[in-house]
Design an enzyme around this catalytic site. Structure first.
Site, PDB file in Angstrom:
ATOM      1  N   ASP A 206      -0.409  63.087  48.331  1.00 11.87           N
ATOM      2  CA  ASP A 206      -1.225  62.438  47.454  1.00 11.87           C
ATOM      3  C   ASP A 206      -1.753  63.089  46.004  1.00 11.87           C
ATOM      4  O   ASP A 206      -2.710  62.760  45.310  1.00 11.87           O
ATOM      5  CB  ASP A 206      -2.759  62.443  48.185  1.00 11.87           C
ATOM      6  CG  ASP A 206      -3.590  61.386  47.646  1.00 11.87           C
ATOM      7  OD1 ASP A 206      -3.313  60.575  46.986  1.00 11.87           O
ATOM      8  OD2 ASP A 206      -5.230  61.448  47.673  1.00 11.87           O
TER       9      ASP A 206
ATOM     10  N   CYS B 112      -8.562  36.701  58.955  1.00 10.41           N
ATOM     11  CA  CYS B 112      -9.683  37.925  58.923  1.00 10.41           C
ATOM     12  C   CYS B 112      -9.793  38.137  57.576  1.00 10.41           C
ATOM     13  O   CYS B 112      -9.189  38.447  56.937  1.00 10.41           O
ATOM     14  CB  CYS B 112      -9.447  38.918  59.780  1.00 10.41           C
ATOM     15  SG  CYS B 112     -10.894  40.266  59.599  1.00 10.41           S
TER      16      CYS B 112
ATOM     17  N   CYS C 278     -12.685  42.535  55.682  1.00  8.54           N
ATOM     18  CA  CYS C 278     -12.873  43.900  54.493  1.00  8.54           C
ATOM     19  C   CYS C 278     -13.446  43.176  53.121  1.00  8.54           C
ATOM     20  O   CYS C 278     -13.982  43.915  52.505  1.00  8.54           O
ATOM     21  CB  CYS C 278     -11.554  44.483  54.634  1.00  8.54           C
ATOM     22  SG  CYS C 278     -10.325  43.445  54.341  1.00  8.54           S
TER      23      CYS C 278
ATOM     24  N   CYS D 126     -17.413  43.988  50.943  1.00  4.18           N
ATOM     25  CA  CYS D 126     -17.377  44.946  49.837  1.00  4.18           C
ATOM     26  C   CYS D 126     -18.763  44.629  48.826  1.00  4.18           C
ATOM     27  O   CYS D 126     -18.968  43.439  48.625  1.00  4.18           O
ATOM     28  CB  CYS D 126     -16.261  44.595  48.817  1.00  4.18           C
ATOM     29  SG  CYS D 126     -16.351  45.627  47.403  1.00  4.18           S
TER      30      CYS D 126
ATOM     31  N   CYS E 204     -15.277  48.692  53.929  1.00  4.04           N
ATOM     32  CA  CYS E 204     -13.987  47.949  54.170  1.00  4.04           C
ATOM     33  C   CYS E 204     -12.832  48.572  55.242  1.00  4.04           C
ATOM     34  O   CYS E 204     -12.400  47.729  56.178  1.00  4.04           O
ATOM     35  CB  CYS E 204     -13.038  47.527  52.628  1.00  4.04           C
ATOM     36  SG  CYS E 204     -12.296  48.945  52.052  1.00  4.04           S
TER      37      CYS E 204
ATOM     38  N   CYS F  51     -12.740  46.923  60.037  1.00  2.00           N
ATOM     39  CA  CYS F  51     -11.226  46.440  60.286  1.00  2.00           C
ATOM     40  C   CYS F  51     -11.275  46.226  61.852  1.00  2.00           C
ATOM     41  O   CYS F  51     -11.365  47.253  62.327  1.00  2.00           O
ATOM     42  CB  CYS F  51     -10.307  47.359  59.687  1.00  2.00           C
ATOM     43  SG  CYS F  51      -8.498  46.517  60.014  1.00  2.00           S
TER      44      CYS F  51
END
Length: 365
Positions: free
Chosen positions: A153, A210, A213, A217, A263, A267
């Protein structure tokens, strides 16, 4: 040899705490550069100027290190022990993203990656390894010492698309990686190597109809399924965005003061979430629902002490207290007025602006 090495590598990584391992080629994503260019050209990266820099590397893993022949993608779980959405109902408390409630994942994941990478080098160079399960020596055909580079990252590496190419999961409609085997509470790391390892088939998308998510928001940060406009994302606004946040968006941030898990938390695939192998990700509980009044009182020294070893430390006291002021302004709780009133004259203009906005929201003046 490569097939045997890969099997051994996967077993070693799983034994070391990773929940999934896969391999792809560095050039497995020929359309990635164009997608990245479009994202940046549309301005959806906001103030994250680094996304436009070194775009040649970020959009093409093969260009990052031309000597690499394989990319080993690894996922590590940080699945929470509590409901991350529960704190949103506690208006006098702040919501800190699950991943930031404990030790900085950069430190933990990178050390784990380095251990696995060292194991790979030694196993190939020595022509074998000692099994963790049996303690017996397992022979491999010896080869030249492989080169490796590890990334977590902090380099121009697009981990999520590479993880999908390596078969770990797919980028859901919220653009995060998720899997039928471990949900979406994972950190990703990469080991680039000169070894030519067998690749895994890429994972297909399994979101179906689906839209949980997208629907949850608070700021409508998804222009369409599988697309994100970071400029409206609360994680971006609380962490990456410098200066005042647009007033329209402040009111939608609620009590989220560092990141946002909405979000991720909704899930349905999280029913298969795997428990975190390292309890340091959970911290001591102090950041599960911290009191806004106490956070508003932090000066720079107190901020650094509280968030030592935490990812939160990166944004600094001023940006963090700005977020706290927005949360207090959204609380509707007059009892928090004293906590924010003293900040209207803060040395940082953005904090002072946020404090004035909070006072106005709480008093109507």
């Amino acid at each position: 040899m490569s097939e045997a090495v890969k099997r051994a590598l996967v077993a070693e990584a799983l034994a070391d705490g990773f929940v999934s391992v896969g391999v792809c080629r560095p050039d497995a994503l020929p359309d990635l550069a164009a997608r990245l260019e479009t994202f940046v050209a549309e301005g959806r990266h906001g103030q994250m100027t680094w996304m436009g820099e070194r775009m040649g590397w970020r959009g093409d893993a093969a260009a990052l290190w031309p000597a690499a022949r394989s990319v080993v993608m690894l996922a590590e779980s940080y699945a929470p022990l509590h409901d991350p959405l529960a704190v949103l109902k506690q208006r006098d408390r702040g919501a800190v993203s699950v991943y930031a409630q404990g030790r900085d994942y950069h430190d933990i994941v990178k050390k784990r990656l380095k251990r696995v990478a060292r194991w790979l080098i030694e196993a190939v160079e020595k022509g074998g390894y000692r099994s963790r399960q049996t303690g017996k020596w397992v022979a491999l055909d010896a080869g030249p010492r492989p080169e490796v580079k590890v990334f977590v990252d902090t380099a121009p590496v697009m981990e999520k698309p590479l993880a999908q190419a390596a078969g770990l999961g797919w980028q859901g409609k919220h653009t995060n990686l998720l899997s039928r085997d471990f949900g979406n509470w994972v950190f990703l790391g990469a080991i680039f190597t000169t070894l030519d390892l067998p690749v895994d088939p890429p994972e297909a998308e399994h979101c179906g109809s689906c839209t949980a998510c997208l629907d949850i928001c608070p700021t409508a940060a998804f222009p369409a399924p599988f697309q994100l406009d970071a400029r409206r994302c609360i994680s971006y606004l609380t962490i990456e965005h410098a200066g005042p946040v647009d007033e329209e968006l402040r009111a939608l941030m609620g009590n989220r003061i560092y990141g946002c898990d909405d979000c991720l938390a909704v899930c349905p695939w999280n029913k298969f979430a795997v428990a975190a192998s390292d309890m340091r990700y959970h911290g001591d509980g102090a950041l599960e629902a911290p009191r806004l009044a106490e956070l508003a009182a932090l000066d720079d020294a107190a901020f650094r002490a509280l968030f030592s070893g935490s990812p939160v430390k990166r944004i600094g006291r001023d940006r963090f207290v700005r977020n706290v002021c927005y949360a207090i302004g959204n609380s509707g709780d007059p009892a928090l007025l004293p906590a924010v009133s003293g900040l209207v004259g803060d040395e940082d203009d953005t904090v002072a602006d946020a404090a004035r906005w909070a006072v106005m929201r709480l008093t109507g003046e």
